[in-house]
Design a protein around this motif. Sequence first.
Motif, PDB file in Angstrom:
ATOM      1  N   VAL A 200      50.171  45.603  44.248  1.00 41.81           N
ATOM      2  CA  VAL A 200      49.054  46.161  44.987  1.00 41.81           C
ATOM      3  C   VAL A 200      48.061  46.746  43.990  1.00 41.81           C
ATOM      4  CG1 VAL A 200      50.158  48.430  45.262  1.00 41.81           C
ATOM      5  CG2 VAL A 200      48.396  47.704  46.883  1.00 41.81           C
ATOM      6  N   VAL A 201      46.783  46.645  44.310  1.00 49.02           N
ATOM      7  CA  VAL A 201      45.729  47.191  43.458  1.00 49.02           C
ATOM      8  C   VAL A 201      45.617  48.689  43.742  1.00 49.02           C
ATOM      9  CG1 VAL A 201      43.286  47.078  42.847  1.00 49.02           C
ATOM     10  CG2 VAL A 201      44.511  44.986  43.473  1.00 49.02           C
ATOM     11  N   ALA A 202      46.001  49.504  42.769  1.00 51.62           N
ATOM     12  CA  ALA A 202      45.994  50.953  42.935  1.00 51.62           C
ATOM     13  C   ALA A 202      44.695  51.589  42.465  1.00 51.62           C
ATOM     14  CB  ALA A 202      47.172  51.571  42.188  1.00 51.62           C
ATOM     15  N   ALA A 203      43.873  50.843  41.747  1.00 48.04           N
ATOM     16  CA  ALA A 203      42.528  51.256  41.357  1.00 48.04           C
ATOM     17  C   ALA A 203      41.693  49.984  41.324  1.00 48.04           C
ATOM     18  CB  ALA A 203      42.530  51.943  39.993  1.00 48.04           C
ATOM     19  N   PRO A 204      40.454  50.027  41.806  1.00 46.63           N
ATOM     20  CA  PRO A 204      39.670  48.793  41.966  1.00 46.63           C
ATOM     21  C   PRO A 204      39.574  47.977  40.677  1.00 46.63           C
ATOM     22  CG  PRO A 204      38.553  50.648  43.002  1.00 46.63           C
ATOM     23  CD  PRO A 204      39.698  51.222  42.229  1.00 46.63           C
ATOM     24  N   LEU A 205      39.607  46.663  40.852  1.00 41.66           N
ATOM     25  CA  LEU A 205      39.452  45.712  39.768  1.00 41.66           C
ATOM     26  C   LEU A 205      38.277  44.788  40.083  1.00 41.66           C
ATOM     27  CD1 LEU A 205      43.201  44.672  39.386  1.00 41.66           C
ATOM     28  CD2 LEU A 205      41.847  45.753  37.584  1.00 41.66           C
ATOM     29  N   PRO A 206      37.691  44.166  39.064  1.00 32.48           N
ATOM     30  CA  PRO A 206      36.670  43.163  39.374  1.00 32.48           C
ATOM     31  C   PRO A 206      37.217  42.027  40.237  1.00 32.48           C
ATOM     32  CG  PRO A 206      36.585  43.764  37.051  1.00 32.48           C
ATOM     33  CD  PRO A 206      37.823  44.393  37.618  1.00 32.48           C
ATOM     34  N   HIS A 207      38.521  41.777  40.124  1.00 33.44           N
ATOM     35  CA  HIS A 207      39.113  40.639  40.823  1.00 33.44           C
ATOM     36  C   HIS A 207      39.550  40.955  42.244  1.00 33.44           C
ATOM     37  CE1 HIS A 207      40.320  41.285  36.615  1.00 33.44           C
ATOM     38  NE2 HIS A 207      39.957  40.041  36.409  1.00 33.44           N
ATOM     39  N   ALA A 208      39.798  42.226  42.561  1.00 31.35           N
ATOM     40  CA  ALA A 208      40.369  42.573  43.859  1.00 31.35           C
ATOM     41  C   ALA A 208      40.092  44.031  44.171  1.00 31.35           C
ATOM     42  CB  ALA A 208      41.878  42.313  43.859  1.00 31.35           C
ATOM     43  N   PRO A 209      39.918  44.355  45.467  1.00 26.35           N
ATOM     44  CA  PRO A 209      39.615  45.740  45.845  1.00 26.35           C
ATOM     45  C   PRO A 209      40.851  46.611  45.919  1.00 26.35           C
ATOM     46  CG  PRO A 209      39.649  44.349  47.791  1.00 26.35           C
ATOM     47  CD  PRO A 209      39.852  43.441  46.618  1.00 26.35           C
ATOM     48  N   LEU A 210      40.626  47.893  46.023  1.00 23.97           N
ATOM     49  CA  LEU A 210      41.685  48.881  46.205  1.00 23.97           C
ATOM     50  C   LEU A 210      42.532  48.512  47.414  1.00 23.97           C
ATOM     51  CD1 LEU A 210      42.641  51.794  45.246  1.00 23.97           C
ATOM     52  CD2 LEU A 210      41.265  52.638  47.151  1.00 23.97           C
ATOM     53  N   GLY A 211      43.853  48.492  47.231  1.00 22.20           N
ATOM     54  CA  GLY A 211      44.767  48.264  48.338  1.00 22.20           C
ATOM     55  C   GLY A 211      45.113  46.814  48.602  1.00 22.20           C
ATOM     56  N   GLU A 212      44.445  45.869  47.956  1.00 24.38           N
ATOM     57  CA  GLU A 212      44.762  44.460  48.187  1.00 24.38           C
ATOM     58  C   GLU A 212      46.075  44.106  47.489  1.00 24.38           C
ATOM     59  OE1 GLU A 212      41.741  41.271  48.851  1.00 24.38           O
ATOM     60  OE2 GLU A 212      42.343  40.722  46.812  1.00 24.38           O
ATOM     61  N   THR A 213      46.880  43.283  48.127  1.00 22.77           N
ATOM     62  CA  THR A 213      48.144  42.874  47.542  1.00 22.77           C
ATOM     63  C   THR A 213      48.059  41.442  47.040  1.00 22.77           C
ATOM     64  OG1 THR A 213      49.003  42.206  49.712  1.00 22.77           O
ATOM     65  CG2 THR A 213      49.544  44.429  48.943  1.00 22.77           C
ATOM     66  N   GLY A 214      48.874  41.148  46.037  1.00 23.92           N
ATOM     67  CA  GLY A 214      48.951  39.813  45.469  1.00 23.92           C
ATOM     68  C   GLY A 214      50.346  39.574  44.936  1.00 23.92           C
ATOM     69  N   VAL A 215      50.522  38.453  44.241  1.00 24.28           N
ATOM     70  CA  VAL A 215      51.824  38.082  43.689  1.00 24.28           C
ATOM     71  C   VAL A 215      51.652  37.730  42.223  1.00 24.28           C
ATOM     72  CG1 VAL A 215      53.767  36.481  43.808  1.00 24.28           C
ATOM     73  CG2 VAL A 215      52.651  37.240  45.920  1.00 24.28           C
ATOM     74  N   VAL A 216      52.517  38.270  41.373  1.00 25.27           N
ATOM     75  CA  VAL A 216      52.491  37.942  39.950  1.00 25.27           C
ATOM     76  C   VAL A 216      52.922  36.492  39.759  1.00 25.27           C
ATOM     77  CG1 VAL A 216      53.484  38.463  37.687  1.00 25.27           C
ATOM     78  CG2 VAL A 216      52.943  40.321  39.277  1.00 25.27           C
ATOM     79  N   THR A 217      52.146  35.732  38.992  1.00 27.79           N
ATOM     80  CA  THR A 217      52.472  34.333  38.731  1.00 27.79           C
ATOM     81  C   THR A 217      52.845  34.084  37.275  1.00 27.79           C
ATOM     82  OG1 THR A 217      50.125  33.835  38.377  1.00 27.79           O
ATOM     83  CG2 THR A 217      51.002  33.515  40.600  1.00 27.79           C
ATOM     84  N   GLY A 218      52.565  35.028  36.397  1.00 24.56           N
ATOM     85  CA  GLY A 218      52.899  34.853  34.986  1.00 24.56           C
ATOM     86  C   GLY A 218      52.280  35.957  34.165  1.00 24.56           C
ATOM     87  N   GLY A 219      52.329  35.785  32.845  1.00 24.42           N
ATOM     88  CA  GLY A 219      51.743  36.788  31.974  1.00 24.42           C
ATOM     89  C   GLY A 219      52.043  36.501  30.524  1.00 24.42           C
ATOM     90  N   GLY A 220      51.440  37.288  29.679  1.00 26.58           N
ATOM     91  CA  GLY A 220      51.610  37.130  28.242  1.00 26.58           C
ATOM     92  C   GLY A 220      50.731  38.122  27.521  1.00 26.58           C
ATOM     93  N   PRO A 221      50.517  37.930  26.217  1.00 25.06           N
ATOM     94  CA  PRO A 221      49.656  38.846  25.460  1.00 25.06           C
ATOM     95  C   PRO A 221      48.234  38.910  25.999  1.00 25.06           C
ATOM     96  CG  PRO A 221      50.931  37.444  23.987  1.00 25.06           C
ATOM     97  CD  PRO A 221      51.133  36.907  25.358  1.00 25.06           C
ATOM     98  N   HIS A 222      47.796  37.836  26.677  1.00 21.42           N
ATOM     99  CA  HIS A 222      46.432  37.799  27.209  1.00 21.42           C
ATOM    100  C   HIS A 222      46.279  38.649  28.463  1.00 21.42           C
ATOM    101  CE1 HIS A 222      48.803  34.854  29.379  1.00 21.42           C
ATOM    102  NE2 HIS A 222      47.892  34.827  30.342  1.00 21.42           N
ATOM    103  N   GLY A 223      47.401  38.965  29.129  1.00 21.69           N
ATOM    104  CA  GLY A 223      47.328  39.763  30.331  1.00 21.69           C
ATOM    105  C   GLY A 223      48.297  39.295  31.395  1.00 21.69           C
ATOM    106  N   LEU A 224      48.201  39.899  32.553  1.00 24.31           N
ATOM    107  CA  LEU A 224      49.070  39.601  33.685  1.00 24.31           C
ATOM    108  C   LEU A 224      48.340  38.662  34.638  1.00 24.31           C
ATOM    109  CD1 LEU A 224      51.882  40.575  34.837  1.00 24.31           C
ATOM    110  CD2 LEU A 224      50.548  42.100  36.298  1.00 24.31           C
ATOM    111  N   GLU A 225      48.980  37.574  35.010  1.00 25.24           N
ATOM    112  CA  GLU A 225      48.389  36.611  35.940  1.00 25.24           C
ATOM    113  C   GLU A 225      48.878  36.925  37.347  1.00 25.24           C
ATOM    114  OE1 GLU A 225      49.620  32.830  34.470  1.00 25.24           O
ATOM    115  OE2 GLU A 225      48.888  33.255  32.445  1.00 25.24           O
TER     116      GLU A 225
END
Length: 319
Positions: A200-225
């Motif tokens: 869940v987005v606990a602080a607003p992001l450019p990609h998603a608003p506060l409170g929106e939920t999503g699913v982790v698909t991957g990650g690495g040194p570049h960041g969390l997908e």
Amino acid sequence: MSSLHRLLEPREDPSAAPGAVVYGRGEQRPFDLDLVIVTDGAALDVELCAVLAEACPDGAHLVLCAEAGAPPPAGPGRPLDDLEASETVPVVALDAEPPSEPIAALTEAVRGGELAAVDAPGREVVIVPAESPGEAVHRAVQLVTDSIPRALGIAVEDVQVVVPAAGGEVGAGALNAALKARLNPGPGAFGGMDPGDRVVVAAPLPHAPLGETGVVTGGGPHGLEAAFPGGTAVIAPADAPRLRHGWAVTVALARGTRRDAVVAVMPADGLSRPLVATAFGLARRHLSVVQAAGPALARAVRDDGAPARRTRLARLVAQ
């Protein structure tokens, strides 16, 4: 219909202060709209309300809607209440038909100060008593992972646990730890998260608003997908703390999204009438209430208990 966050067109800006979200819409580039309706105007804090007002062109109409007795925003201020108190804008109270569905009837009774029993022949509302914090967590996990999917045919992905606070023995943190252990155990390879985790987005992001939920698909040194309703995003390592596990979320974060099934875990602390009504009203088809508060739940609904928040906005608007 669009989320306000996306309507304002958030964008990444390297020159912005750390943690700030910059919007593409504003005074220099207003909406090409004559009418903007915000369905949960009570969720607007002063900063977001200011951005919205600047993005409305001259002559446009801005309508802010809210349920009676809605809880205040998570951020500073309460501009909707202050605008009403200023007596400088028209305020209209709409008469609604008495609710007939069990969840709606219970929610309406709570808004009126009564924790009423409702007839729910299709198990639309179920009360699950819990005698201790540990039992409350156990019951919530059981409901999400077994009882609701098996008895009602509602998938785990469509069940949301909501709770008053993030911390504590029955907070979102404890519930998420227990739910992750059952639903997606893993080492937390990417900042405590693994592919398949609900976030869940606990602080607003450019990609998603506060409170929106999503699913982790991957990650690495570049960041969390992560996959959100608006598309897949890569969350930079510096912004990763803006995400939390999202099987269980606070009512303040959940307030913008309804789910087919909601498990409302009610401990004795942190309750108020607006919070309880909001939690119950998030459910579309089924509401399970894990009652770990004893008589404190009915007392909070009866006595309200929501702390007053005082601002200067109403006085400033009226000047």
